[in-house]
Write an enzyme that holds these catalytic residues in place. Structure first.
Site, PDB file in Angstrom:
ATOM      1  CG  ASP A   8       2.603  -5.148  -0.952  1.00 56.25           C
ATOM      2  OD1 ASP A   8       2.884  -5.494  -2.118  1.00 56.25           O
ATOM      3  OD2 ASP A   8       2.258  -3.993  -0.635  1.00 56.25           O
ATOM      4  CG  ASP A  10       6.785  -1.666  -4.606  1.00 60.67           C
ATOM      5  OD1 ASP A  10       7.863  -2.141  -4.192  1.00 60.67           O
ATOM      6  OD2 ASP A  10       6.494  -1.585  -5.813  1.00 60.67           O
TER       7      ASP A  10
HETATM    8 MG    MG Z   1       1.883  -2.234  -1.631  1.00 58.79          MG
END
Ligand code: MG
Length: 165
Positions: A8, A10
């Site tokens: 992932d 962010d």
């Molecule tokens: Mg995230």
């Protein structure tokens, strides 16, 4: 055929500061590039999988997402780390504007971005895993049939070392 680490963006590679979309907004996580180097050295394909509903919400466009990812790839490369691929989902089922308002199997918790990368690159599911910071990341991993690891913050390299151990 290689296994992959799906990361992932962010909340994992950079801080989740609320739709960061310009390089000057990116707060790279401590140990992020060391973690990617570690994954590279382990022979894993490293792919970023990121929901970017900010596009759907009209906060920025896909060209800015692409520019941000080129910048991240360059930052990684400057630190001797290689990000092999990026996948993003610009859609949102209810908040999207215009053509960006739709359900997408690529939007996590859907497995679509992971599945597409597994299809487009010579990758094997076996040995692959995801690192994310939210339930939806782990649900996407589960839907793709791979383990998901929740990054709680802190040093990403230490966390990744624990996964590979
Ligand atoms: Mg995230």
């Amino acid at each position: 055929m290689r296994s992959a680490a799906f990361l992932d963006r962010d909340g994992v590679l950079i801080a989740d500061t609320g739709y960061p979309h310009r390089p000057e907004q990116a707060q790279v996580t401590p140990g992020a590039w060391a973690a990617v180097r570690r994954l590279n050295a382990a022979g894993l394909f490293v792919a970023v999988v990121t929901n970017q509903a900010g596009v759907a919400r009209g906060l920025y466009d896909e060209a800015q997402v692409a520019a941000m990812h080129l910048w991240l790839r360059a930052q990684a490369a400057a630190a001797g780390a290689r990000l092999d691929a990026f996948a993003h989902c610009p859609f949102h089922p209810t908040e999207g504007q215009g053509r960006y308002r739709r359900d997408s199997p690529r939007r996590k918790p859907g497995p679509g971005m992971i599945e597409d990368l597994l299809r487009f690159f010579p990758l094997r599911r076996d040995g692959s895993f995801l690192v994310g910071d939210r339930d939806t990341d782990l649900q996407a991993a589960a839907a793709a049939g791979i383990p998901g690891h929740r990054f709680p913050g802190g040093d990403l390299d230490a966390f990744v070392a624990g996964i590979l151990a």
